[in-house]
Design a protein around this motif. Structure first.
Motif, PDB file in Angstrom:
ATOM      1  N   LEU A 220      71.197  32.183  56.855  1.00  0.00           N
ATOM      2  CA  LEU A 220      71.051  30.888  57.527  1.00  0.00           C
ATOM      3  C   LEU A 220      71.185  30.978  59.033  1.00  0.00           C
ATOM      4  CD1 LEU A 220      72.884  28.626  55.001  1.00  0.00           C
ATOM      5  CD2 LEU A 220      70.492  28.488  55.643  1.00  0.00           C
ATOM      6  N   SER A 221      71.835  32.055  59.509  1.00  0.00           N
ATOM      7  CA  SER A 221      71.993  32.168  60.954  1.00  0.00           C
ATOM      8  C   SER A 221      70.643  32.352  61.618  1.00  0.00           C
ATOM      9  CB  SER A 221      72.917  33.335  61.294  1.00  0.00           C
ATOM     10  OG  SER A 221      72.272  34.531  60.956  1.00  0.00           O
ATOM     11  N   LYS A 222      69.639  32.727  60.833  1.00  0.00           N
ATOM     12  CA  LYS A 222      68.299  32.876  61.400  1.00  0.00           C
ATOM     13  C   LYS A 222      67.561  31.547  61.425  1.00  0.00           C
ATOM     14  CE  LYS A 222      68.004  37.543  59.626  1.00  0.00           C
ATOM     15  NZ  LYS A 222      67.826  38.083  58.284  1.00  0.00           N
ATOM     16  N   GLY A 223      68.259  30.486  61.039  1.00  0.00           N
ATOM     17  CA  GLY A 223      67.608  29.173  61.065  1.00  0.00           C
ATOM     18  C   GLY A 223      67.022  28.849  59.711  1.00  0.00           C
ATOM     19  N   PHE A 224      66.670  27.597  59.537  1.00  0.00           N
ATOM     20  CA  PHE A 224      66.194  27.121  58.246  1.00  0.00           C
ATOM     21  C   PHE A 224      64.677  27.176  58.210  1.00  0.00           C
ATOM     22  CE2 PHE A 224      66.008  24.613  54.466  1.00  0.00           C
ATOM     23  CZ  PHE A 224      67.212  24.901  53.848  1.00  0.00           C
ATOM     24  N   ALA A 225      64.159  28.235  57.577  1.00  0.00           N
ATOM     25  CA  ALA A 225      62.704  28.413  57.506  1.00  0.00           C
ATOM     26  C   ALA A 225      62.226  27.972  56.117  1.00  0.00           C
ATOM     27  CB  ALA A 225      62.373  29.873  57.758  1.00  0.00           C
ATOM     28  N   LEU A 314      75.002  16.468  54.302  1.00  0.00           N
ATOM     29  CA  LEU A 314      74.882  16.608  55.749  1.00  0.00           C
ATOM     30  C   LEU A 314      75.399  15.308  56.321  1.00  0.00           C
ATOM     31  CD1 LEU A 314      73.835  18.599  57.827  1.00  0.00           C
ATOM     32  CD2 LEU A 314      71.636  17.520  57.695  1.00  0.00           C
ATOM     33  N   ASP A 315      76.515  15.387  57.046  1.00  0.00           N
ATOM     34  CA  ASP A 315      77.163  14.160  57.529  1.00  0.00           C
ATOM     35  C   ASP A 315      77.435  13.208  56.367  1.00  0.00           C
ATOM     36  OD1 ASP A 315      77.173  15.002  60.076  1.00  0.00           O
ATOM     37  OD2 ASP A 315      75.300  14.018  60.615  1.00  0.00           O
ATOM     38  N   ASN A 316      77.894  13.796  55.242  1.00  0.00           N
ATOM     39  CA  ASN A 316      78.237  13.032  54.059  1.00  0.00           C
ATOM     40  C   ASN A 316      77.061  12.308  53.421  1.00  0.00           C
ATOM     41  OD1 ASN A 316      80.283  12.736  52.253  1.00  0.00           O
ATOM     42  ND2 ASN A 316      80.841  10.695  53.003  1.00  0.00           N
ATOM     43  N   GLU A 317      75.866  12.703  53.770  1.00  0.00           N
ATOM     44  CA  GLU A 317      74.699  12.127  53.118  1.00  0.00           C
ATOM     45  C   GLU A 317      74.044  13.243  52.318  1.00  0.00           C
ATOM     46  OE1 GLU A 317      71.067  10.092  55.020  1.00  0.00           O
ATOM     47  OE2 GLU A 317      72.879   9.030  55.646  1.00  0.00           O
ATOM     48  N   VAL A 318      73.611  12.921  51.107  1.00  0.00           N
ATOM     49  CA  VAL A 318      73.032  13.972  50.269  1.00  0.00           C
ATOM     50  C   VAL A 318      71.642  14.314  50.782  1.00  0.00           C
ATOM     51  CG1 VAL A 318      72.418  14.633  47.935  1.00  0.00           C
ATOM     52  CG2 VAL A 318      74.285  13.034  48.324  1.00  0.00           C
ATOM     53  N   LEU A 339      82.702  28.559  41.870  1.00  0.00           N
ATOM     54  CA  LEU A 339      81.904  29.288  42.855  1.00  0.00           C
ATOM     55  C   LEU A 339      80.736  28.424  43.329  1.00  0.00           C
ATOM     56  CD1 LEU A 339      82.300  32.103  43.945  1.00  0.00           C
ATOM     57  CD2 LEU A 339      80.615  32.935  42.321  1.00  0.00           C
ATOM     58  N   GLY A 340      80.081  27.789  42.378  1.00  0.00           N
ATOM     59  CA  GLY A 340      78.928  26.945  42.705  1.00  0.00           C
ATOM     60  C   GLY A 340      79.306  25.843  43.661  1.00  0.00           C
ATOM     61  N   GLU A 341      80.435  25.184  43.377  1.00  0.00           N
ATOM     62  CA  GLU A 341      80.860  24.100  44.259  1.00  0.00           C
ATOM     63  C   GLU A 341      81.198  24.629  45.639  1.00  0.00           C
ATOM     64  OE1 GLU A 341      83.750  21.416  42.547  1.00  0.00           O
ATOM     65  OE2 GLU A 341      82.795  21.622  40.581  1.00  0.00           O
ATOM     66  N   GLY A 342      81.837  25.810  45.652  1.00  0.00           N
ATOM     67  CA  GLY A 342      82.186  26.441  46.932  1.00  0.00           C
ATOM     68  C   GLY A 342      80.951  26.754  47.754  1.00  0.00           C
ATOM     69  N   ILE A 343      79.946  27.318  47.090  1.00  0.00           N
ATOM     70  CA  ILE A 343      78.718  27.681  47.800  1.00  0.00           C
ATOM     71  C   ILE A 343      78.056  26.440  48.382  1.00  0.00           C
ATOM     72  CG2 ILE A 343      76.375  28.567  47.494  1.00  0.00           C
ATOM     73  CD1 ILE A 343      77.579  30.449  45.356  1.00  0.00           C
ATOM     74  N   ALA A 344      78.034  25.383  47.600  1.00  0.00           N
ATOM     75  CA  ALA A 344      77.407  24.152  48.085  1.00  0.00           C
ATOM     76  C   ALA A 344      78.129  23.642  49.325  1.00  0.00           C
ATOM     77  CB  ALA A 344      77.417  23.090  46.995  1.00  0.00           C
ATOM     78  N   GLY A 345      79.469  23.739  49.309  1.00  0.00           N
ATOM     79  CA  GLY A 345      80.240  23.314  50.478  1.00  0.00           C
ATOM     80  C   GLY A 345      79.879  24.151  51.688  1.00  0.00           C
ATOM     81  N   LEU A 346      79.791  25.459  51.446  1.00  0.00           N
ATOM     82  CA  LEU A 346      79.455  26.403  52.510  1.00  0.00           C
ATOM     83  C   LEU A 346      78.075  26.106  53.079  1.00  0.00           C
ATOM     84  CD1 LEU A 346      80.655  29.227  53.505  1.00  0.00           C
ATOM     85  CD2 LEU A 346      78.847  30.190  52.115  1.00  0.00           C
ATOM     86  N   LEU A 347      77.138  25.857  52.180  1.00  0.00           N
ATOM     87  CA  LEU A 347      75.768  25.589  52.622  1.00  0.00           C
ATOM     88  C   LEU A 347      75.694  24.290  53.411  1.00  0.00           C
ATOM     89  CD1 LEU A 347      73.544  26.696  49.659  1.00  0.00           C
ATOM     90  CD2 LEU A 347      73.909  27.801  51.841  1.00  0.00           C
ATOM     91  N   SER A 348      76.459  23.308  52.973  1.00  0.00           N
ATOM     92  CA  SER A 348      76.464  22.035  53.704  1.00  0.00           C
ATOM     93  C   SER A 348      76.897  22.267  55.146  1.00  0.00           C
ATOM     94  CB  SER A 348      77.402  21.037  53.029  1.00  0.00           C
ATOM     95  OG  SER A 348      76.903  20.724  51.751  1.00  0.00           O
ATOM     96  N   GLU A 349      77.957  23.085  55.288  1.00  0.00           N
ATOM     97  CA  GLU A 349      78.433  23.440  56.627  1.00  0.00           C
ATOM     98  C   GLU A 349      77.316  24.090  57.434  1.00  0.00           C
ATOM     99  OE1 GLU A 349      81.494  23.394  58.357  1.00  0.00           O
ATOM    100  OE2 GLU A 349      81.830  21.795  56.894  1.00  0.00           O
ATOM    101  N   LEU A 351      74.102  24.010  56.945  1.00  0.00           N
ATOM    102  CA  LEU A 351      72.998  23.094  57.238  1.00  0.00           C
ATOM    103  C   LEU A 351      73.313  22.307  58.495  1.00  0.00           C
ATOM    104  CD1 LEU A 351      71.910  21.651  53.807  1.00  0.00           C
ATOM    105  CD2 LEU A 351      70.581  23.025  55.384  1.00  0.00           C
ATOM    106  N   LEU A 352      74.563  21.848  58.548  1.00  0.00           N
ATOM    107  CA  LEU A 352      74.991  21.055  59.697  1.00  0.00           C
ATOM    108  C   LEU A 352      74.849  21.883  60.964  1.00  0.00           C
ATOM    109  CD1 LEU A 352      76.273  18.259  60.090  1.00  0.00           C
ATOM    110  CD2 LEU A 352      78.465  19.408  60.244  1.00  0.00           C
ATOM    111  N   ARG A 353      75.281  23.146  60.858  1.00  0.00           N
ATOM    112  CA  ARG A 353      75.232  24.032  62.012  1.00  0.00           C
ATOM    113  C   ARG A 353      73.792  24.313  62.425  1.00  0.00           C
ATOM    114  NH1 ARG A 353      77.526  29.168  64.154  1.00  0.00           N
ATOM    115  NH2 ARG A 353      75.620  30.068  63.380  1.00  0.00           N
ATOM    116  N   SER A 354      72.960  24.612  61.424  1.00  0.00           N
ATOM    117  CA  SER A 354      71.593  24.972  61.788  1.00  0.00           C
ATOM    118  C   SER A 354      70.852  23.746  62.307  1.00  0.00           C
ATOM    119  CB  SER A 354      70.859  25.639  60.620  1.00  0.00           C
ATOM    120  OG  SER A 354      70.649  24.713  59.593  1.00  0.00           O
ATOM    121  N   ARG A 355      71.230  22.556  61.800  1.00  0.00           N
ATOM    122  CA  ARG A 355      70.582  21.358  62.336  1.00  0.00           C
ATOM    123  C   ARG A 355      70.992  21.161  63.788  1.00  0.00           C
ATOM    124  NH1 ARG A 355      70.438  15.167  60.241  1.00  0.00           N
ATOM    125  NH2 ARG A 355      72.482  15.066  61.187  1.00  0.00           N
ATOM    126  N   TYR A 356      72.260  21.444  64.041  1.00  0.00           N
ATOM    127  CA  TYR A 356      72.736  21.329  65.423  1.00  0.00           C
ATOM    128  C   TYR A 356      71.950  22.272  66.332  1.00  0.00           C
ATOM    129  CZ  TYR A 356      75.745  22.216  69.389  1.00  0.00           C
ATOM    130  OH  TYR A 356      76.214  22.411  70.646  1.00  0.00           O
TER     131      TYR A 356
END
Lengths: 559, 236
Positions: A220-225, A314-318, A339-349, A351-356
């Protein structure tokens, strides 16, 4: 000897119970590093129960009971400290006392003392910094052995008549000492194994979670392609080992990897009611395959039977979901659920970062557009006026100028890339300067000194033209003498430096009004090539202004 | 034939306008200048009737040039500019007309009608113009811009007008009259202007004459005629 075997037999029953205990949730507190008061109370009841059981399983001998009561008390002491040990010993002892017999009192006292003794061993180990040995079978054996020896002495001292006590001790001492010690050691070893298993399990879980985190972060650090969801799904599928993984946005499937990928196709609209519910209610939906089944809406023979749907927020919106599936014949592991829930949390973070990041880039891009929009009309007017005038006298030259103008605008339109070679940039600048030279005629002279080996160097687009435009617009055009712009590119101290110098020296007077365009170019260079690079300005008023632009020696790398 | 001067810093723009004016035929283009300083000289020398004036020019812009022209010589002014950055509508009232480059022939013809009409009314229009912020002076082969508040006195001699400040004496193309009306400098003698803030003392002599001693010790004569006005401006 018979007694010895009887005690061993009794101890075995005891160990079976201990083993069952180690598998029960009540065991959980022992897996932690430190015991909380709440857990100590729980352990008090458990070990007291063991102690009392030890008495009940005991064999009556000479009006006394050969038993394994000591195991509970000693272990409570070793594991939980003096207080817990004494409390368990006292409880076990009190219970024994109520059963009567000539050793009732001495046994009551001795059990309490044994608990305390175990506790002192615990204290000793902790103080010596060897608390990991609390769960050592050897220590447990030795402690229980000594404690039982102590008990024998107490029986001899406290029980009357002494002759009976002596006779009793003579019979029970060795069997009890060995049976209790062996019991305690085995019990501890069961606990230790179970504890190790928990630790190992935790370590594996952590390792997997970290591995997923590391791989997804890298991605994800390479951006959301467009291909990012597919790669993400692959990573999660590999690392969790679940039957299938899907990633969706709010409307459609973005990626699907694993069993059923023949009919769960990326690009399909979301078909599962579970997913729609997860999006609608913004919560984790879990169909464990037993109480609630996952039923595929696409194909009757779909092999998937259970699913976990975790919303991506993303900002508490699905904004989408991550789905983990298991086939019908396989249970959905609790581990994978966490694990699945953890990954989703991580990805949400993420997403927020890459959107920023994306917004930051967009901002720079739109600022760049703004600059171009600001410059272009003026430049265009001037260019057209010049060409209109030249047309009357020299149509060939006017034609040439129009071609250069067209080159400039084509490049402005076409170049959406971040980077271009120095040669391309210079070509853009050449066209620009051709037109400005026609406008100013002999009031503008351009001197070039470009190291030809640098022509292939990659630099951010629109770096040179705005700076040269500044030099002309705010420098040369404001002086009465002939204006000279010197454009040079060379290697310098492991960097490449491009300088643009004019002989107006007006930057110092009116630096502020040049700020916007120049800051933006600087910002873009820092953003694309690194913080160490960018623009520096030196100036002597009324004499010269020099803009030096530093780039990495190997050029800037596409991100 | 109307005598016209073109002032524009771009060669091609000057040539283009000159050709158009000549084609129309009503004008005699007496010169074309690349900057305001050149233009000032030509205006004083040639006294054109119409000025086609670019706004954006090096060192001194078109507006500044306007404020430096002696009212007695003021030609009718048509602004010519490439883009409407200066809210030209606002200046429409203050000058005769404005043209946007590239100039269209039809539009130019309209302007010429206006010029002809205006010339019948008056030879020298009165344009509102802001004060002079910088006095252009020639020093060796350089142009020096001196703020009026830095000036001690201005002296007019046969050789021209000299601006005297802390850094010395400089020659300027501006007239005493322009400097008197467009700056805070005050007339104290037919040939002198003085900066009131630089006055140390005024010595009254016989015959109603006077002498101003500036803070730096320079002496400026005060004539009988201007002693009264000087007193008035100093509220004495």
């Amino acid at each position: 000897m018979k007694l010895f075997f009887a005690l061993l037999q009794q101890m075995s029953v005891f160990l079976v119970i201990a083993y069952l205990f180690s598998k029960s949730p009540a065991f959980r507190p022992l897996t932690g590093e430190t015991l909380r008061p709440k857990h100590k109370v729980l352990l008090y009841f458990i070990f007291s129960a063991f102690s009392i059981l030890g008495t009940y399983f005991g064999l009556p001998i000479n009006d006394a009971i050969a038993n394994t009561r000591a195991i509970g008390a000693v272990l409570a002491g070793i594991i939980g400290g003096p207080l817990l040990g004494t409390a368990v010993g006292f409880t076990g002892g009190l219970h024994r006392y109520t059963l009567g017999g000539f050793t009732a009192f001495s046994c009551g006292v001795s059990t309490t003392v044994e608990g305390l003794f175990g506790g002192l061993v615990h204290l000793y180990l902790v103080r010596k910094g060897r608390s990991e040995q609390v769960f050592s079978p050897g220590i447990a054996f030795a402690t229980a052995f000594c404690a039982e020896a102590l008990q024998m002495i107490i029986i001899l001292v406290l029980s009357r008549p002494f002759a009976n006590a002596m006779a009793l001790v003579d019979v029970i001492a060795l069997p009890m000492m060995f049976a209790n010690s062996a019991g305690a050691a085995l019990f501890v070893s069961i606990i230790r194994d179970q504890k190790n298993m928990y630790d190992k399990f935790g370590a594996i879980f952590s390792a997997r979670a970290l591995k997923v985190a590391e791989r997804t972060l890298g991605l994800l650090s390479k951006g959301f392609a467009p291909e990012t969801p597919d790669e993400l799904a692959k990573i999660i599928h590999q690392e969790t080992g679940v039957g299938a993984v899907a990633i969706t946005d709010r409307e459609k499937v973005l990626a699907f990897v694993g069993n059923g990928s023949d009919h769960h196709r990326p690009g399909n609209p979301i078909s599962s009611e579970l997913t729609r519910r997860a999006i609608r209610e913004n919560k984790v939906i879990y169909a464990d395959g037993v109480r609630e089944r996952f039923t595929c809406a696409l194909k009757d023979k779909c092999g998937l039977g259970s699913a976990l749907v975790v919303p991506l927020r993303l900002d508490n919106e699905v904004v989408g979901t991550i789905k983990l599936y298991e086939p019908k014949h396989k249970l959905f592991l609790n581990l994978n659920r966490t694990l699945g829930e953890g990954i989703a949390g991580l990805l949400s973070e993420q997403l927020l970062r890459s959107r920023y990041e994306e917004q930051k880039n967009l901002l720079i891009k739109s600022e760049l557009k703004l600059i171009q929009a600001q410059i272009n009309p003026h430049f265009l007017f001037n260019a057209i006026n010049t060409i209109v005038a030249v047309l009357r006298k020299d149509t060939e030259r006017a034609r040439d100028l129009l071609l250069h103008l067209s080159n400039i605008f084509r490049k402005n339109l076409k170049r959406s890339e971040d980077l271009a070679t120095l040669e391309e940039e210079l070509d853009h600048v050449r066209s620009y300067l051709k037109i400005e030279r026609a406008r100013f005629e002999d009031r503008l002279v351009v001197e070039r000194d470009i190291d030809p080996t640098l022509l292939g160097l990659k630099i951010p687009t629109f770096t040179l033209q705005p700076i040269i435009e500044n030099a002309i617009k705010h420098g040369i055009s404001g002086i009465l003498e002939q204006g000279v712009v010197k454009l040079a590119a060379r290697r310098e101290n492991n960097r490449v430096v491009i300088t643009i110098e004019d002989n107006a020296g007006t930057y110092c007077n009116e630096g502020a009004c040049e700020g916007l365009g120049m800051n933006l170019v600087d910002k873009r260079i820092k953003n694309l090539c690194g913080e160490r690079f960018g623009i520096s300005v030196t100036c002597t008023p009324q004499e010269w202004t020099r803009i030096a632009i530093a780039f990495p020696a190997e050029g800037c790398q596409p991100s | 034939m109307i005598r016209a001067l073109i002032v524009d810093d771009e060669l091609h723009a000057r040539e283009e306008l000159q050709i158009m004016l000549q084609e129309i035929g009503a004008f005699e283009v007496i010169g074309s200048c690349a900057n305001a300083l050149e233009a000032l000289k030509v205006i004083y020398r040639e006294r054109p009737e119409v000025l086609f004036l670019d706004i954006q020019m090096p060192v001194l812009n078109g507006f500044e040039l306007l404020s430096m022209i002696d009212p007695d010589l003021m030609p009718h002014v048509v602004f010519v500019t490439a883009y409407d950055t200066y809210a030209l509508k606002a200046f429409e009232e203050k000058t005769l007309d404005y043209l946007l480059k590239p100039v269209e022939k039809k539009r130019l013809e309209k302007t010429i009608e206006k010029v002809l009409r205006a010339l019948q009314e008056t030879a020298h229009p009165l344009y509102e113009s802001p004060g002079i912020r910088r006095i252009p002076c020639v020093f060796a082969n350089r142009i020096k811009l001196i703020a009026p508040q830095e000036v001690e006195l201005v002296r007019s001699e046969l050789s021209g007008v000299h601006v005297v400040g802390p850094k010395g004496e400089f020659f300027t193309d501006l007239t005493l009259r322009v400097l008197e009306t467009r700056t805070d400098l005050v007339r104290c003698h037919k040939q002198y202007l003085v900066n009131l803030d630089q006055i140390d003392e005024i010595v009254l002599l016989e015959n109603g004459l006077g002498e101003i001693h500036t803070k730096s010790g320079r002496v400026v004569p005060v004539s009988r005629r201007y002693l009264k006005t000087l007193r008035d401006s100093l509220k004495l």
